[in-house]
Design an enzyme around this catalytic site. Structure first.
Site, PDB file in Angstrom:
ATOM      1  CG  HIS A  88      44.088  37.034  38.156  1.00 41.68           C
ATOM      2  ND1 HIS A  88      43.108  36.123  38.442  1.00 41.68           N
ATOM      3  CD2 HIS A  88      44.524  36.737  36.913  1.00 41.68           C
ATOM      4  CE1 HIS A  88      42.981  35.298  37.412  1.00 41.68           C
ATOM      5  NE2 HIS A  88      43.826  35.646  36.473  1.00 41.68           N
ATOM      6  CG  HIS A 117      40.725  34.926  32.126  1.00 44.10           C
ATOM      7  ND1 HIS A 117      40.510  35.897  33.064  1.00 44.10           N
ATOM      8  CD2 HIS A 117      41.876  34.304  32.463  1.00 44.10           C
ATOM      9  CE1 HIS A 117      41.483  35.858  33.949  1.00 44.10           C
ATOM     10  NE2 HIS A 117      42.339  34.910  33.612  1.00 44.10           N
ATOM     11  CG  HIS A 126      47.491  35.637  32.392  1.00 49.32           C
ATOM     12  ND1 HIS A 126      46.443  35.738  31.506  1.00 49.32           N
ATOM     13  CD2 HIS A 126      46.933  35.461  33.630  1.00 49.32           C
ATOM     14  CE1 HIS A 126      45.297  35.610  32.173  1.00 49.32           C
ATOM     15  NE2 HIS A 126      45.561  35.436  33.458  1.00 49.32           N
ATOM     16  CG  HIS A 253      44.982  28.593  31.994  1.00 47.52           C
ATOM     17  ND1 HIS A 253      43.691  29.099  32.001  1.00 47.52           N
ATOM     18  CD2 HIS A 253      45.657  29.293  32.938  1.00 47.52           C
ATOM     19  CE1 HIS A 253      43.612  30.071  32.877  1.00 47.52           C
ATOM     20  NE2 HIS A 253      44.798  30.221  33.461  1.00 47.52           N
ATOM     21  CG  HIS A 257      43.613  28.233  37.257  1.00 48.00           C
ATOM     22  ND1 HIS A 257      43.976  29.094  38.264  1.00 48.00           N
ATOM     23  CD2 HIS A 257      44.158  28.730  36.125  1.00 48.00           C
ATOM     24  CE1 HIS A 257      44.697  30.092  37.757  1.00 48.00           C
ATOM     25  NE2 HIS A 257      44.823  29.897  36.444  1.00 48.00           N
ATOM     26  CG  PHE A 277      38.451  34.610  37.002  1.00 44.69           C
ATOM     27  CD1 PHE A 277      39.518  33.956  36.393  1.00 44.69           C
ATOM     28  CD2 PHE A 277      37.259  34.742  36.283  1.00 44.69           C
ATOM     29  CE1 PHE A 277      39.398  33.432  35.112  1.00 44.69           C
ATOM     30  CE2 PHE A 277      37.138  34.223  35.001  1.00 44.69           C
ATOM     31  CZ  PHE A 277      38.209  33.567  34.410  1.00 44.69           C
ATOM     32  CG  HIS A 290      49.234  32.226  34.693  1.00 44.91           C
ATOM     33  ND1 HIS A 290      48.717  32.407  33.434  1.00 44.91           N
ATOM     34  CD2 HIS A 290      48.198  31.896  35.489  1.00 44.91           C
ATOM     35  CE1 HIS A 290      47.417  32.214  33.467  1.00 44.91           C
ATOM     36  NE2 HIS A 290      47.071  31.896  34.712  1.00 44.91           N
TER      37      HIS A 290
HETATM   38 CU1  C2O Z   1      44.080  34.816  34.710  1.00 40.91          CU
HETATM   39 CU2  C2O Z   1      45.224  31.386  35.077  1.00 40.91          CU
HETATM   40  O1  C2O Z   1      44.095  32.903  34.978  1.00 40.91           O
END
Ligand code: C2O
Length: 358
Positions: A88, A117, A126, A253, A257, A277, A290
């Site tokens: 990631h 992103h 993802h 989303h 996070h 990230f 995810h």
């Molecule tokens: Cu690649 Cu939820 O971020």
């Protein structure tokens, strides 16, 4: 033109949130092309809701064992837990580049940064990341039916940190020390519109109802052919990164996070792990988060008539991942569209935001 897969031999230290972190995988010149099967496997891996998983101790035990085994793999092994988190990091912190495609016979050797992103690459990247991660876990415990759980934050029962990630901080490999202490169980209800601060005056029922309204508007206010609002904006070879995120990528989303990682308004102000990230993949809860984001794509298509993008610049964009046999595999967006061909689906669950109580 589509965004080509990164040149992993030219992977560099990170340049974004955290400067100079080495997130690069081991180098190789041997790349396999992914082969999509012609028909789905006989048994699909069915991803369960994380908050229900607590009632299935055999499942939780398998999941914990698989993560523990992943953590125990050698540092050189691309399947290792930290190396998987770095996948990631490399795809979003300025480590990966692609070489501009050849035009009119002129080789344009310019290296361009890859960012997965804030564009139409968000969902397919993802999906593939979870696909390989899940297959690695399944392989480690020799159970091809093993599936990641999804954090069902779109339904009231799922609007908490799922217990399987939170209980038994000492022995539980799904536990992560870098989460917002105020949001830990039996803490507050997850606010899908979280703006980085607590202490709002809303009561739990109001937050839950607002969450359902948010889901309704993000998922159902767009027409089935308005792919820009759903997937995010076009990102083609040569474009600057971050042309624009789709609805769900921004909220919930990003907000989930930030809600999960440490409070970034307090020292050390980083928001690790989930809020940044480079470290997001170090929290096992990332993959449950995810899985639910991926489920939104799945629901949009299967339940609400949403259509995938027909543009070949999207369909032919590609990525590289190490698989469960430690082979580097090139995959395309095109091959990610049908989850049953990829061997998985989602457990059926209520969709309470279809008609939230206004
Ligand atoms: Cu690649 Cu939820 O971020």
């Amino acid at each position: 033109d589509p965004i080509p897969a990164p040149d992993i031999n030219k992977c560099t230290l990170t340049t974004e949130d955290l400067k100079g972190l080495d997130c690069c995988p081991k180098k190789t010149d041997i790349i396999y092309n992914f082969q999509l099967p012609a028909s789905p496997p006989a048994v699909l891996r069915t991803r369960p809701a994380a908050h229900n998983a607590a009632y299935h101790p055999e499942y939780v035990a398998k999941y914990r064992l698989a993560i523990e085994l992943m953590k125990g793999l050698g540092e050189d092994d691309p399947r290792n837990f930290r190396n998987q988190a770095n996948v990631h990091c490399a795809y979003c912190e300025g480590s990966y580049h692609y070489t501009m495609p050849t035009k009119h016979g002129i080789i344009d050797g310019i290296l361009k940064e890859i960012q997965v992103h804030s564009s139409w690459l968000f969902y397919p990247f993802h999906r593939w990341y979870l696909y390989f991660y899940e297959r690695i876990l399944a392989d480690l415990i020799h159970d091809p039916t093993f599936a990641l759980p999804f954090w069902n934050w779109d339904a009231p029962d799922g609007m908490y940190m799922p217990a399987i990630f939170e209980d038994d901080p000492v022995l539980n490999p799904l536990y992560d020390a870098n989460r917002n202490a105020k949001h830990r169980l039996p803490g507050t209800v997850l606010d899908l519109n979280y703006h980085g601060k607590d202490g709002n005056t809303k009561d739990d029922n109001t937050i839950i109802n607002d969450n359902l309204r948010t889901m309704n508007s993000k998922m159902l206010s767009i027409s089935s052919t308005d792919w820009c609002s759903f997937f995010g904006h076009p990102y083609r070879a040569g474009y600057q990164p971050n042309p624009g995120a789709g609805n769900i990528e921004s909220i919930p989303h990003n907000t989930v996070h930030n809600w999960t990682g440490t409070d970034s308004s307090l020292p050390p102000y980083t928001g690790e792990d989930m809020g940044v990230f480079y470290s997001a993949g170090r929290d096992p809860i990332f993959f449950a988060h995810h899985a639910n984001v991926d489920r939104m794509w799945y629901l949009w298509k299967n339940n609400f008539g949403g259509q995938d993008i027909e543009d070949t610049d999207w369909l032919d964009s590609s990525f590289l991942f190490y698989d469960e046999k430690q082979r580097l595999v090139r995959v395309t967006v095109r091959d990610s569209l049908d989850t049953t061909l990829l061997g998985y689906d989602y457990q059926c669950a209520d969709i309470p935001w279809i008609d939230p109580a206004y």
